[in-house]
Enzyme design. Structure first.
Site, PDB file in Angstrom:
ATOM      1  N   SER A  60       0.850  -1.189   0.000  1.00  0.00           N
ATOM      2  CA  SER A  60       0.000   0.000   0.000  1.00  0.00           C
ATOM      3  C   SER A  60       0.880   1.232   0.000  1.00  0.00           C
ATOM      4  O   SER A  60       2.008   1.204   0.511  1.00  0.00           O
ATOM      5  CB  SER A  60      -0.885   0.015   1.253  1.00  0.00           C
ATOM      6  OG  SER A  60      -1.511   1.276   1.410  1.00  0.00           O
ATOM      7  N   TYR A  67      -1.674  -0.359  10.328  1.00  0.00           N
ATOM      8  CA  TYR A  67      -1.774  -0.646   8.893  1.00  0.00           C
ATOM      9  C   TYR A  67      -0.463  -0.309   8.189  1.00  0.00           C
ATOM     10  O   TYR A  67       0.044  -1.091   7.382  1.00  0.00           O
ATOM     11  CB  TYR A  67      -2.930   0.137   8.278  1.00  0.00           C
ATOM     12  CG  TYR A  67      -3.152  -0.176   6.816  1.00  0.00           C
ATOM     13  CD1 TYR A  67      -3.675  -1.406   6.429  1.00  0.00           C
ATOM     14  CD2 TYR A  67      -2.853   0.758   5.829  1.00  0.00           C
ATOM     15  CE1 TYR A  67      -3.882  -1.706   5.090  1.00  0.00           C
ATOM     16  CE2 TYR A  67      -3.054   0.468   4.491  1.00  0.00           C
ATOM     17  CZ  TYR A  67      -3.577  -0.763   4.138  1.00  0.00           C
ATOM     18  OH  TYR A  67      -3.762  -1.066   2.803  1.00  0.00           O
ATOM     19  N   SER A 124       2.102  -2.914   9.042  1.00  0.00           N
ATOM     20  CA  SER A 124       1.834  -4.208   8.395  1.00  0.00           C
ATOM     21  C   SER A 124       2.192  -4.186   6.923  1.00  0.00           C
ATOM     22  O   SER A 124       2.674  -5.185   6.374  1.00  0.00           O
ATOM     23  CB  SER A 124       0.368  -4.601   8.584  1.00  0.00           C
ATOM     24  OG  SER A 124      -0.499  -3.789   7.800  1.00  0.00           O
TER      25      SER A 124
END
Length: 254
Positions: free
Chosen positions: A144, A156, A159
Site C-alpha cells: 500500500s 496498517y 503491516s
C-alpha cells in the site's frame, strides 16, 4: 491475449476488488487461476464468472492468517495443476479507524499484523518452496502507499511496510533461482473493502496529518488499473525486474 499462456497463478483475496479483477484478467491472458479468500460464497461467484468466460479456475477457501490453510492452498494447486508459476499476495484488511499510534488498539494491531504481514509471509514461504525448486517464477505483493509513505493508521502502515521489506528480502535471496519478487503500492482504491469505511470513524488527528502530505483532489485508483500492473510484473515481459516497489496513485502522494 495470451501473455500468461501455460502459467499457473495463485491469487489471494480473489473474492472481490483487486483480487477478483486480477483473477479475471489472468484467466483471459491464458493462466490457470487459483483464487483463495475467506468468504466462500463470493469466492465461488468469482470462479463461476471466470468459468463462464472460458477460463480455468480453482477456488480454495483460505484464511491466510492460518499457516496450515496457506499450505493447503499450495498443495491443492500443485495437485490440480502440477506446479505454480505466479503468486499474487493480495489478501489484506484495513483499519477502519485509521488509528494514530497513541490510539491504536491491541485488537487492531493483532488483526492487521496477523493477516497483512504474517499471512503474506506464510503464503510466500509455501509458494517459494515450489518456485525456488523449479528455478522460475514471479511473486507480486500488493502492499500500500501507506506502507511506502507512512500515511495511514499506525498498525496498517507497519503491516504494509513489512510487506515491502519482505519483497526486497525475497528478491535478494531468490534472484539466483530466477524467481522475481516485486511490490505494488496502490493509493486509495475503489473496492468493497474501502467503501465500508465511514468518515465519522476516522481518527481526525491522523487524517489531518495525512492531508498535509497528499493531494486528495486527484483521482483514486480503480481495481483494473492495479490488476494491469500486476499482470505486467507477473508476466515474462518483466523478466529483468525484481525487488522493486511501485506506487500506483495517480501522483497523489508525490
Amino acid at each position: 491475449m495470451g501473455r500468461l499462456d501455460g502459467k499457473v497463478a495463485v491469487i489471494t483475496g480473489g473474492n472481490s476488488g483487486i483480487g477478483a479483477c486480477t483473477a479475471e484478467l489472468f484467466a483471459k491472458e491464458g493462466a490457470k487461476v487459483v483464487i483463495s479468500a475467506r468468504r466462500v460464497e463470493q469466492l465461488e461467484a468469482v470462479a463461476d464468472k471466470i468459468k463462464a468466460a472460458g477460463g480455468e479456475v480453482l477456488a480454495v477457501p483460505c484464511d491466510i492468517s492460518k499457516k496450515e490453510q496457506c499450505a493447503e492452498v499450495v498443495s491443492k494447486t500443485v495437485e490440480a495443476f502440477g506446479t505454480i508459476d505466479i503468486l499474487v499476495n493480495n489478501a489484506g484488511v484495513v483499519d477502519n479507524g485509521i488509528e494514530a499510534i497513541e490510539k491504536v488498539t491491541d485488537q487492531t494491531i493483532d488483526t492487521l499484523i496477523d493477516i497483512n504481514t504474517k499471512g503474506t509471509l506464510y503464503m510466500t514461504r509455501e509458494v517459494s518452496k515450489v518456485l525456488i525448486e523449479k528455478k522460475a517464477g514471479s511473486i507480486v505483493n500488493v502492499s500500500s502507499v501507506a506502507g511506502y509513505t507512512g500515511g495511514g493508521g499506525a498498525a496498517y502502515v507497519a503491516s504494509k511496510a513489512a510487506v515491502i521489506g519482505l519483497t526486497k528480502n525475497v528478491a535478494m535471496r531468490s534472484a539466483v533461482a530466477n524467481v522475481r519478487c516485486n511490490a505494488l503500492c496502490p493509493g486509495s482504491v475503489v473496492t468493497p473493502m474501502t467503501a465500508g469505511m465511514k468518515r465519522e470513524n476516522l481518527d481526525p488527528d491522523m487524517m489531518g496529518a495525512m492531508a498535509k502530505h497528499a493531494d486528495l483532489t486527484l483521482p483514486v485508483c480503480q481495481p483494473a488499473e492495479v490488476a494491469n500492473a500486476i499482470l505486467f510484473l507477473a508476466s515474462d515481459e518483466a523478466s529483468a525486474i525484481t525487488g522493486q516497489v511501485i506506487v500506483i496513485d495517480h501522483g497523489a502522494d508525490l
